[in-house]
Design a protein around this motif. Structure first.
Motif, PDB file in Angstrom:
ATOM      1  N   SER A 127      39.898  30.709  31.663  1.00 11.61           N
ATOM      2  CA  SER A 127      41.166  31.244  32.151  1.00 11.61           C
ATOM      3  C   SER A 127      42.249  30.733  31.215  1.00 11.61           C
ATOM      4  O   SER A 127      41.968  30.265  30.119  1.00 11.61           O
ATOM      5  CB  SER A 127      41.399  30.814  33.607  1.00 11.61           C
ATOM      6  OG  SER A 127      42.518  31.480  34.159  1.00 11.61           O
ATOM      7  N   ASN A 139      37.980  39.603  24.273  1.00  9.75           N
ATOM      8  CA  ASN A 139      37.229  40.071  25.439  1.00  9.75           C
ATOM      9  C   ASN A 139      37.964  39.659  26.713  1.00  9.75           C
ATOM     10  O   ASN A 139      37.532  38.782  27.461  1.00  9.75           O
ATOM     11  CB  ASN A 139      35.814  39.479  25.404  1.00  9.75           C
ATOM     12  CG  ASN A 139      34.940  39.986  26.534  1.00  9.75           C
ATOM     13  OD1 ASN A 139      35.303  40.924  27.253  1.00  9.75           O
ATOM     14  ND2 ASN A 139      33.780  39.351  26.706  1.00  9.75           N
ATOM     15  N   THR A 140      39.073  40.297  26.963  1.00 10.99           N
ATOM     16  CA  THR A 140      39.919  39.894  28.088  1.00 10.99           C
ATOM     17  C   THR A 140      39.267  40.153  29.443  1.00 10.99           C
ATOM     18  O   THR A 140      39.680  39.581  30.448  1.00 10.99           O
ATOM     19  CB  THR A 140      41.269  40.626  28.024  1.00 10.99           C
ATOM     20  OG1 THR A 140      41.039  42.042  27.957  1.00 10.99           O
ATOM     21  CG2 THR A 140      42.057  40.186  26.795  1.00 10.99           C
ATOM     22  N   SER A 141      38.236  41.010  29.477  1.00  2.00           N
ATOM     23  CA  SER A 141      37.549  41.263  30.749  1.00  2.00           C
ATOM     24  C   SER A 141      36.783  40.046  31.237  1.00  2.00           C
ATOM     25  O   SER A 141      36.375  39.974  32.399  1.00  2.00           O
ATOM     26  CB  SER A 141      36.596  42.450  30.607  1.00  2.00           C
ATOM     27  OG  SER A 141      35.572  42.162  29.669  1.00  2.00           O
ATOM     28  N   ALA A 142      36.563  39.061  30.346  1.00  2.00           N
ATOM     29  CA  ALA A 142      35.832  37.851  30.728  1.00  2.00           C
ATOM     30  C   ALA A 142      36.716  36.841  31.446  1.00  2.00           C
ATOM     31  O   ALA A 142      36.212  35.862  31.999  1.00  2.00           O
ATOM     32  CB  ALA A 142      35.217  37.197  29.488  1.00  2.00           C
ATOM     33  N   ASN A 195      38.637  34.708  34.013  1.00  2.00           N
ATOM     34  CA  ASN A 195      38.474  34.364  35.425  1.00  2.00           C
ATOM     35  C   ASN A 195      37.104  34.744  35.997  1.00  2.00           C
ATOM     36  O   ASN A 195      36.953  34.852  37.215  1.00  2.00           O
ATOM     37  CB  ASN A 195      39.578  35.006  36.272  1.00  2.00           C
ATOM     38  CG  ASN A 195      40.963  34.555  35.851  1.00  2.00           C
ATOM     39  OD1 ASN A 195      41.224  33.368  35.734  1.00  2.00           O
ATOM     40  ND2 ASN A 195      41.841  35.515  35.585  1.00  2.00           N
ATOM     41  N   LYS A 196      36.107  34.947  35.144  1.00  2.00           N
ATOM     42  CA  LYS A 196      34.759  35.268  35.603  1.00  2.00           C
ATOM     43  C   LYS A 196      33.823  34.090  35.349  1.00  2.00           C
ATOM     44  O   LYS A 196      33.804  33.534  34.249  1.00  2.00           O
ATOM     45  CB  LYS A 196      34.237  36.522  34.900  1.00  2.00           C
ATOM     46  CG  LYS A 196      34.978  37.785  35.304  1.00  2.00           C
ATOM     47  CD  LYS A 196      34.369  39.015  34.658  1.00  2.00           C
ATOM     48  CE  LYS A 196      35.103  40.277  35.094  1.00  2.00           C
ATOM     49  NZ  LYS A 196      34.561  41.496  34.444  1.00  2.00           N
TER      50      LYS A 196
END
Length: 258
Positions: free
Chosen positions: A126, A161-164, A166-167
């Motif tokens: 994050s 790779n902003t989709s990663a 908080n995952k």
């Protein structure tokens, strides 16, 4: 709240149980179950130590706490600038935390990872994406030099790779891939990690311009050699955050599978 003496005796009993199980255990594969090194909770926050360049004249802020879901998180703001009287004397731009080495009736509590091949780190990237590739994992053993650390870069996703963000993900790092450093520099003489006497495992974030690639090797990037330096750009600053659900040791067949 448990008293310090109760915690001391609890740790002593845990050591006794662990040592007894090593003698009595008759499993075909004694390392089949993961070995939990720690999971950060509100109750055990006192068992961790934090630090940053602010301790020696820098301005980086950092905090270790738990989020609203009860998971650990290490967060703050990385700043490379140092206070006026320290300019030219110290380098700013780092923060980190580790578990404390805790005493017991049978001596300092260690983790015996001699039967394991990998660290399994369940973490959540994050903060600002430019900080993601500047995280490191640090292991301290019960060696004679306390400033010695075995280190490896934490291979988080690319900032693009902003989709990663908080995952949660579990990253496996081979213990054999860690390299010996001293006071932040690669040691000229590399030795095998004393896996049966692990004192602490921690995480750090470094904002300096260059990082020795021996401390940041990943198979995907095809990096080889212990003396190659890689330019990571002009250094980074910004808000950082790493969620830490648990740190374990596991046994895997593959030795190189970051």
């Amino acid at each position: 709240m448990a008293s310090p003496w109760k915690a001391y005796w609890d740790r002593s009993l845990a050591v006794l149980r662990t040592n007894s199980s090593k003698v009595l255990r008759a499993e075909a594969d004694p390392a089949a179950r993961p070995h939990l090194i720690y999971a950060i909770t509100q109750q055990n926050l006192k068992d961790f130590a934090t630090g940053s360049d602010k301790d020696i004249g820098g301005q980086t802020e950092c905090t270790l706490d738990v989020d609203e879901h009860g998971d650990g998180r290490f967060w703050g703001e990385l700043r490379r600038e140092v206070r006026g009287e320290w300019r030219g004397k110290v380098r700013g731009g780092y923060a980190g935390f580790r578990n404390k080495a805790l005493p017991s009736l049978f001596g300092t509590l260690h983790h015996d990872l001699s039967l394991y091949t990998h660290l399994a780190l369940t973490v959540r990237p994050s903060g600002e994406p430019q900080t993601w590739r500047h995280w490191f994992v640090n292991i301290q053993t019960d060696g004679p030099v306390r400033s010695d650390l075995f280190q490896h870069r934490l291979p988080l996703p690319s900032p693009s790779n902003t989709s990663a963000a908080n995952k949660w993900q579990t990253i496996h790092i081979p213990l054999s891939s860690f390299v010996l450093t001293n006071s932040g520099a690669l040691s000229e003489t590399q030795i095998t990690m004393l896996r049966n006497k692990i004192r602490t495992v921690g995480f750090s974030i470094l904002g300096s311009e260059r990082v020795q690639e021996s401390v940041a090797t990943t198979v995907e990037e095809g990096l080889e050699g212990a003396d190659v330096a890689r330019d990571l750009g002009p250094g980074i600053e910004g808000k950082f955050e790493l969620g830490i659900r648990k740190v374990e040791a596991v046994r895997r067949e593959e030795e190189e599978d970051l």
